[in-house]
Write a protein that holds these residues in place. Sequence first.
Motif, PDB file in Angstrom:
ATOM      1  N   PHE A   1      -8.330   5.488   1.145  1.00 49.41           N
ATOM      2  CA  PHE A   1      -7.428   5.827   0.044  1.00 49.41           C
ATOM      3  C   PHE A   1      -7.866   7.192  -0.442  1.00 49.41           C
TER       4      PHE A   1
ATOM      5  N   LEU B   1       1.978   1.567  -3.580  1.00 49.46           N
ATOM      6  CA  LEU B   1       0.895   2.020  -4.454  1.00 49.46           C
ATOM      7  C   LEU B   1       0.663   3.520  -4.300  1.00 49.46           C
TER       8      LEU B   1
ATOM      9  N   TYR C   1       0.797  -1.227   0.000  1.00 49.28           N
ATOM     10  CA  TYR C   1       0.000   0.000   0.000  1.00 49.28           C
ATOM     11  C   TYR C   1       0.834   1.284   0.000  1.00 49.28           C
TER      12      TYR C   1
ATOM     13  N   VAL D   1      -9.629  -0.351  -4.315  1.00 49.76           N
ATOM     14  CA  VAL D   1      -9.956   0.729  -5.241  1.00 49.76           C
ATOM     15  C   VAL D   1     -10.955   0.203  -6.258  1.00 49.76           C
TER      16      VAL D   1
ATOM     17  N   TYR E   1      -4.398  -3.280  -5.012  1.00 50.84           N
ATOM     18  CA  TYR E   1      -5.146  -2.137  -5.534  1.00 50.84           C
ATOM     19  C   TYR E   1      -6.590  -2.533  -5.831  1.00 50.84           C
TER      20      TYR E   1
ATOM     21  N   LEU F   1       0.930  -5.819  -6.252  1.00 48.51           N
ATOM     22  CA  LEU F   1       0.373  -4.465  -6.330  1.00 48.51           C
ATOM     23  C   LEU F   1      -1.020  -4.492  -6.941  1.00 48.51           C
ATOM     24  N   GLU F   2      -1.174  -5.226  -8.017  1.00 52.09           N
ATOM     25  CA  GLU F   2      -2.469  -5.275  -8.698  1.00 52.09           C
ATOM     26  C   GLU F   2      -3.557  -5.861  -7.803  1.00 52.09           C
TER      27      GLU F   2
ATOM     28  N   MET G   1       0.975   5.977  -7.511  1.00 45.21           N
ATOM     29  CA  MET G   1      -0.175   6.719  -8.018  1.00 45.21           C
ATOM     30  C   MET G   1      -0.049   8.215  -7.791  1.00 45.21           C
TER      31      MET G   1
ATOM     32  N   GLY H   1      -5.165   1.896 -12.556  1.00 44.97           N
ATOM     33  CA  GLY H   1      -4.560   0.821 -11.782  1.00 44.97           C
ATOM     34  C   GLY H   1      -5.165  -0.533 -12.098  1.00 44.97           C
ATOM     35  N   ASP H   2      -6.384  -0.537 -12.609  1.00 41.81           N
ATOM     36  CA  ASP H   2      -7.030  -1.802 -12.979  1.00 41.81           C
ATOM     37  C   ASP H   2      -6.259  -2.526 -14.083  1.00 41.81           C
TER      38      ASP H   2
END
Length: 449
Positions: free
Chosen positions: A323, A284, A281, A418, A414, A410-411, A288, A348-349
């Motif tokens: 977030f 990320l 996190y 999110v 996220y 990470l994916e 971002m 991020g998707d």
Amino acid sequence: MTVIARPEVTPAARWAFPQPTTSSLSNGLTVHTFDLPGQYVVALRLIVPLSVRSEPRESEGVASLMTRLLDEGTLEHDTEEFTELLERKGVAFGAGLSDGGLHVDVDAPASRLADALALMVAAIARPSFPAEQVRRLVRTRLAEIEQERASAPHRAARELAATFFHPDERAARPTAGSAETVSGLTREDVESFHATHVGPAGATLIVSGDLSGIDLDTLLAESFGSWTPGPRALPPEAEVPRRADDAVRIVLVDRPDSVQSEIVVAGPGPDRHVKPAWAPYPVLGFVMGGSPNARVDAVLREEKGYTYGMRSGFRPRRAGGMFVTSGSVRTEVTADALTILLEILASGDAGFTAKELADGVDFIVDTAPGRFATADAVAEEAAASILDGLPLDFTTTNLDRMRTLTTADLEAAYARYVTGEWTIVIVGDASAYADAIRALGQRVDVVPN
């Protein structure tokens, strides 16, 4: 000509957060000692478990008021005497209230450690709460509320809390109280709250600095050993605050003729206890919106020139978190900036690159030795772990876990939080962009400043 061989550059050695020596006093106070040679200013951090959810609804703000009054006099020294003692002894005193509890922060030369401990325990164990200082700080808080209303970032933060959290949750209301709850607070309210909720049992003292030649055990016995435990109400267990039923919407706080708009986009996030790890996190957040090269600023600042800078990050609470992405843009580009921002957050998707992962991990891991190079930084980090209910090796284990992250980690992290169910607050001239914002197809409410 002499040829000097180029030195070989090798990866930095693994760094670990210092570990303390731990002991306890007979009154229930836990002491964590970090002996750091060469750090001649000793940092003291006292953490007392306390929750603003313990405040009576009609007296919200009493805990913050109590915290601000700790250095306004003790049973031994009036306000002026206590202030003079702090100055003469070279002692810096501060106190604050967070989601995890009350913290008292003291920094002093090692040669003045005995004086610092004596003043610290007098402030926390035997505060006098002078009536005139209570009235003064009530007036100060009321003025502060008006100042917060005039500040776009503060106004946005207040509206975000009220919109994001269920109205029955304490998190939906200002930590330091509202004008309605603060204006009637008295010395008796503050004194009663202190007597009920503040004591040594379950509290923790952190001592960080060069302690060579110092008989700390004796100093602690002579100072904090005198803190007598009494009846004390334990704070309620930490729990994730409920989100409001109508949290997914856009709120425009109307400030006519404003030349800037403060934008806040928020969704649920984890606390630092999250499984399998907290490590993805912070990375990320950096990728971002944690630097001028991050995704948000790369477009909105560098390419578009809409903002001086916007920041994204995961903000953990003791339980749960958020977030949040926030920053200001020019009024005339507000709708366009929000549209682009939501697209960036949705990007991020599609995943993260190996370079983004490496940049984020390297920045956080490789700067850790510098970030925690001083006694006060070590004490602050240890205090943050205690306030969050984490072990004191959490910083080390988290950095170790960060080194092993993959883009898939990470994916997954996220995608877990999110989801695009945003609470959005914009403070600015609503008339300039309200129609364009409504065209985004989400519920939009306009409220006065």
